[in-house]
Design a protein around this motif. Structure first.
Motif: not given
Length: 252
Positions: A72, A74, A78, A81, A98-100, A102, A106-108
């Motif tokens: 993952v 983060a 943008e 990513v 997976q990438a976020h 943020c 705060c990465v989920p």
């Protein structure tokens, strides 16, 4: 905003030969840190890469840890990513990545779901306020399973105070009283074509204390040059390496 800065850099990459020796050396240090962790028994199935940038460490993680089936990333940029996901596709790792977009704090990510959390050359962005650093350390501690590791590279505040170092626009007075009030000690860092942004002094004794409160116990902190020597390498860019250190915390 720092996200705008790195969006611009991601879309306007400098020539590959610019800072090539420095980049190779810093990539070597990150690779050696992963191998140091592997040689001490770390076998991560899940890795969280905070402030992952353009995904330059994805291949290092995949090559070092055959056990890793989940990554993952983060980052606030943008564009960065987007490049990470392009690289993941090129490597055939789409299903594992997976990438976020943020703030890293705060990465989920689900609690106790990762074995390794990494952060390279970005901790300084979280020293603007105690609350920001606390949120980052809370995130790192919460997503790690017991025995997991939070590791990476950071600016060594001791070297900044001893200075000067090329690219770091600091003043001796900015370290006055830092033990009592370590937050928001802003300086400018400039690296042609790569970085021109405000950063904040990372007062390491404060970070260690805050991390300990969250079950993260320091097991490694060493200047980049010393670390490379300890791993059997002679630094080729010692002046560029001098302001940085490697770190590793274990989650108890």
């Amino acid at each position: 905003m720092i996200s705008n800065h790195y969006n611009h850099i991601a879309a306007n990459q400098p020539p590959r030969q610019l800072h090539a020796a420095r980049r190779r050396e810093h990539n070597l240090a990150k690779q050696q840190l992963l191998e140091w962790l592997r040689d001490r028994g770390l076998r991560p199935a899940a890795v969280v890469d905070l402030a992952c940038g353009r995904g330059g460490d994805l291949h290092k993680i995949a090559a070092t840890f055959e056990t890793c089936t989940s990554y993952v990333g983060a980052d606030v940029s943008e564009a960065s990513v987007g490049e990470l996901m392009r690289r993941a596709g090129e490597m055939g790792l789409d299903s594992a990545v997976q990438a976020h977009v943020c703030d890293a704090a705060c990465v989920p990510v689900a609690p106790a779901s990762a074995d390794l959390v990494t952060m390279n050359f970005a901790l300084h962005y979280f020293a603007d306020a105690r609350e920001h650093m606390a949120a980052l350390l809370d995130k790192a501690a919460s997503v790690l399973r017991a025995g997991g590791v939070f590791a990476g590279t950071c600016v060594d505040w001791r070297q900044l105070r001893a200075g000067p170092h090329a690219g770091f626009c600091t003043l001796p007075s900015m370290f006055d009283g830092i033990e009592k009030q370590p937050w928001g000690r802003k300086y400018r860092f400039q690296l042609q074509g790569c970085v021109d942004a405000d950063e904040y002094v990372v007062h390491w004794p404060t970070i260690v204390s805050m991390a300990h409160e969250r079950g993260l116990h320091l097991v490694r902190f060493r200047g980049l040059n010393g670390f490379l020597y300890s791993m059997g390498h002679n630094p080729t860019c010692p002046a560029d390496n001098a302001p940085y250190a490697v770190f590793a915390f274990i989650r108890i």
